[in-house]
Write a protein that holds these residues in place. Structure first.
Motif, PDB file in Angstrom:
ATOM      1  N   ALA A  35       0.825  -1.207   0.000  1.00  0.00           N
ATOM      2  CA  ALA A  35       0.000   0.000   0.000  1.00  0.00           C
ATOM      3  C   ALA A  35       0.861   1.260   0.000  1.00  0.00           C
ATOM      4  N   GLU A  36       1.940   1.253   0.773  1.00  0.00           N
ATOM      5  CA  GLU A  36       2.848   2.404   0.812  1.00  0.00           C
ATOM      6  C   GLU A  36       3.491   2.644  -0.551  1.00  0.00           C
ATOM      7  N   THR A  37       3.984   1.562  -1.149  1.00  0.00           N
ATOM      8  CA  THR A  37       4.655   1.673  -2.455  1.00  0.00           C
ATOM      9  C   THR A  37       3.701   2.201  -3.505  1.00  0.00           C
ATOM     10  N   GLU A  38       2.467   1.687  -3.512  1.00  0.00           N
ATOM     11  CA  GLU A  38       1.474   2.141  -4.478  1.00  0.00           C
ATOM     12  C   GLU A  38       1.131   3.610  -4.264  1.00  0.00           C
ATOM     13  N   LEU A  39       0.977   4.006  -3.003  1.00  0.00           N
ATOM     14  CA  LEU A  39       0.590   5.386  -2.716  1.00  0.00           C
ATOM     15  C   LEU A  39       1.691   6.364  -3.108  1.00  0.00           C
ATOM     16  N   LEU A  60       0.216   5.245  12.749  1.00  0.00           N
ATOM     17  CA  LEU A  60      -0.114   5.591  11.367  1.00  0.00           C
ATOM     18  C   LEU A  60       0.062   7.073  11.060  1.00  0.00           C
ATOM     19  N   TRP A  61      -0.180   7.925  12.035  1.00  0.00           N
ATOM     20  CA  TRP A  61      -0.026   9.349  11.764  1.00  0.00           C
ATOM     21  C   TRP A  61       1.448   9.757  11.713  1.00  0.00           C
ATOM     22  N   VAL A  62       2.285   9.049  12.437  1.00  0.00           N
ATOM     23  CA  VAL A  62       3.732   9.243  12.309  1.00  0.00           C
ATOM     24  C   VAL A  62       4.179   8.757  10.933  1.00  0.00           C
ATOM     25  N   ALA A  63       3.679   7.588  10.540  1.00  0.00           N
ATOM     26  CA  ALA A  63       3.999   7.042   9.226  1.00  0.00           C
ATOM     27  C   ALA A  63       3.525   7.973   8.115  1.00  0.00           C
ATOM     28  N   GLN A  68       4.347  11.801   3.487  1.00  0.00           N
ATOM     29  CA  GLN A  68       4.288  13.175   2.963  1.00  0.00           C
ATOM     30  C   GLN A  68       5.676  13.646   2.544  1.00  0.00           C
ATOM     31  N   ALA A  69       6.682  13.321   3.350  1.00  0.00           N
ATOM     32  CA  ALA A  69       8.055  13.702   3.023  1.00  0.00           C
ATOM     33  C   ALA A  69       8.533  13.022   1.745  1.00  0.00           C
ATOM     34  N   ALA A  70       7.919  11.868   1.415  1.00  0.00           N
ATOM     35  CA  ALA A  70       8.275  11.146   0.190  1.00  0.00           C
ATOM     36  C   ALA A  70       7.480  11.639  -1.014  1.00  0.00           C
ATOM     37  N   GLY A  71       6.633  12.664  -0.797  1.00  0.00           N
ATOM     38  CA  GLY A  71       5.943  13.285  -1.918  1.00  0.00           C
ATOM     39  C   GLY A  71       4.456  13.047  -2.002  1.00  0.00           C
ATOM     40  N   VAL A  72       3.871  12.403  -1.013  1.00  0.00           N
ATOM     41  CA  VAL A  72       2.430  12.153  -1.039  1.00  0.00           C
ATOM     42  C   VAL A  72       1.708  13.439  -0.631  1.00  0.00           C
ATOM     43  N   ALA A  73       1.016  14.054  -1.578  1.00  0.00           N
ATOM     44  CA  ALA A  73       0.381  15.355  -1.354  1.00  0.00           C
ATOM     45  C   ALA A  73      -1.039  15.187  -0.816  1.00  0.00           C
ATOM     46  N   ALA A  76      -2.637  14.071   6.605  1.00  0.00           N
ATOM     47  CA  ALA A  76      -2.364  12.835   7.338  1.00  0.00           C
ATOM     48  C   ALA A  76      -3.590  11.937   7.437  1.00  0.00           C
ATOM     49  N   ASP A  77      -4.753  12.531   7.708  1.00  0.00           N
ATOM     50  CA  ASP A  77      -5.968  11.724   7.825  1.00  0.00           C
ATOM     51  C   ASP A  77      -6.302  11.030   6.507  1.00  0.00           C
ATOM     52  N   GLN A  78      -6.095  11.734   5.399  1.00  0.00           N
ATOM     53  CA  GLN A  78      -6.352  11.131   4.083  1.00  0.00           C
ATOM     54  C   GLN A  78      -5.401   9.972   3.820  1.00  0.00           C
ATOM     55  N   ILE A  79      -4.155  10.144   4.197  1.00  0.00           N
ATOM     56  CA  ILE A  79      -3.170   9.075   4.004  1.00  0.00           C
ATOM     57  C   ILE A  79      -3.552   7.849   4.823  1.00  0.00           C
TER      58      ILE A  79
END
Length: 244
Positions: A35-39, A60-63, A68-73, A76-79
Motif C-alpha cells: 500500500a505504501e509503495t502504491e501510494l 499511522l499518523w507518524v507514518a 508526505q516527506a516522500a511526496g504524497v500530497a 495525514a488523515d487522508q493518508i
C-alpha cells in the motif's frame, strides 16, 4: 538459575495477554508495504523496501508524515484512510494471513479464560476486521491507533488496554514483533515477548525472545509470570530464536 517448572495447580496464568496485531497476530506487513509503495508511486515518488522497514511498528499518523516527506500530497488523515482501505482490500481479497501459531495460542488462551486485548496502531475499523475473522470472540478489548493520544513506543496503548480490562499491567504478558512495540509494552510494565518477523529484535527491550508462537501455550506464559515473581531474568531462546 533453575527454570520455573509448570505446575497447573500452583502456577498462575497471566492477568491478561495483550497482542500486537500487524506482524504478530497477522502477517499484514507485506500488505502495508504494498500500500505504501502504491501510494508513493501514485504521486511520482519511489518507495524502497528499506523505507518500508522503517515504518514497521510506527503509529499511522507518524507514518503519514514520512509518506508526505516522500511526496504524497495528502493530509495525514487522508493518508491513513487510503492506506487502511487498501490493506483492508488486500485482506478481503487474499484472506487473513495469520502468523504461525498465533491463532492457536489465541484460542487456547480464550479456552483457558485468560482476558485478551488487541493493542495495535492500525485504526479501529481494521482491527475489528481481524477480530471478527477469529472463530471465537477472544478479544474483549481493542486499543487502536485512532483511540489513543500517544502511539507506540509510548506506554499509553498498553496501559490503556490493562485499564479497560481491569487488570494490573504487571501481571500481563504482551506479544510484539517490533522494537517500537516492545518499547511500549516494556515501558508500560508488561512482560514483553518478542517474536521476530520483518526486522531483528536483538537490541529491543524484550523480556524473552521466541522464534515463533508455534508450540507455545498458556503454560509458557504462566512460567514467564512465575519467573518474574521469583525475580528471575528471562533470556532469549537461543536454541531457536533468530531474526529472519
Amino acid at each position: 538459575m533453575r527454570p520455573v517448572a509448570w505446575d497447573p495447580v500452583t502456577t498462575q496464568l497471566p492477568a491478561a495477554v495483550l497482542w500486537d496485531m500487524d506482524g504478530t497476530l497477522v502477517d499484514t506487513e507485506p500488505y502495508w508495504m504494498q500500500a505504501e509503495t502504491e501510494l508513493v508511486g501514485s504521486f511520482g515518488g519511489t518507495w524502497t523496501h528499506e523505507d518500508a522497514l522503517q515504518m514497521v511498528g510506527l503509529g499511522l499518523w507518524v507514518a503519514a508524515a514520512r509518506l508526505q516527506a516522500a511526496g504524497v500530497a495528502l493530509n495525514a488523515d487522508q493518508i491513513v484512510d487510503r492506506m487502511t482501505g487498501r490493506v483492508q482490500e488486500l485482506i478481503a481479497e487474499q484472506g487473513v494471513p495469520w502468523r504461525p501459531g498465533a491463532r492457536e495460542l489465541v484460542e487456547a488462551l480464550y479456552a483457558a479464560g485468560v482476558p485478551l486485548a488487541l493493542v495495535t496502531m492500525s485504526i479501529e475499523r481494521m482491527a475489528r476486521q481481524i477480530v471478527d475473522a477469529l472463530p471465537v470472540p477472544a478479544f474483549g478489548v481493542v486499543v487502536a491507533g485512532d483511540l489513543v493520544t500517544n502511539a507506540k513506543p509510548h506506554p499509553e496503548p498498553y496501559l490503556r488496554a490493562a485499564e479497560l480490562l481491569g487488570v494490573d499491567i504487571a501481571g500481563c504478558v504482551a506479544i510484539e514483533d517490533s522494537p517500537t512495540g516492545l518499547a511500549s509494552a516494556t515501558a508500560a510494565g508488561a512482560i514483553a515477548i518478542g517474536v521476530p518477523h520483518m526486522i531483528a529484535l536483538d537490541d529491543a527491550p524484550y523480556s524473552v525472545l521466541w522464534a515463533s508462537l508455534e508450540g507455545h501455550g498458556p503454560q509458557d506464559l504462566a512460567i514467564l509470570l512465575a519467573e518474574r515473581a521469583h525475580g528471575e531474568t528471562t533470556v532469549p531462546d537461543v536454541s531457536e530464536a533468530s531474526a529472519p
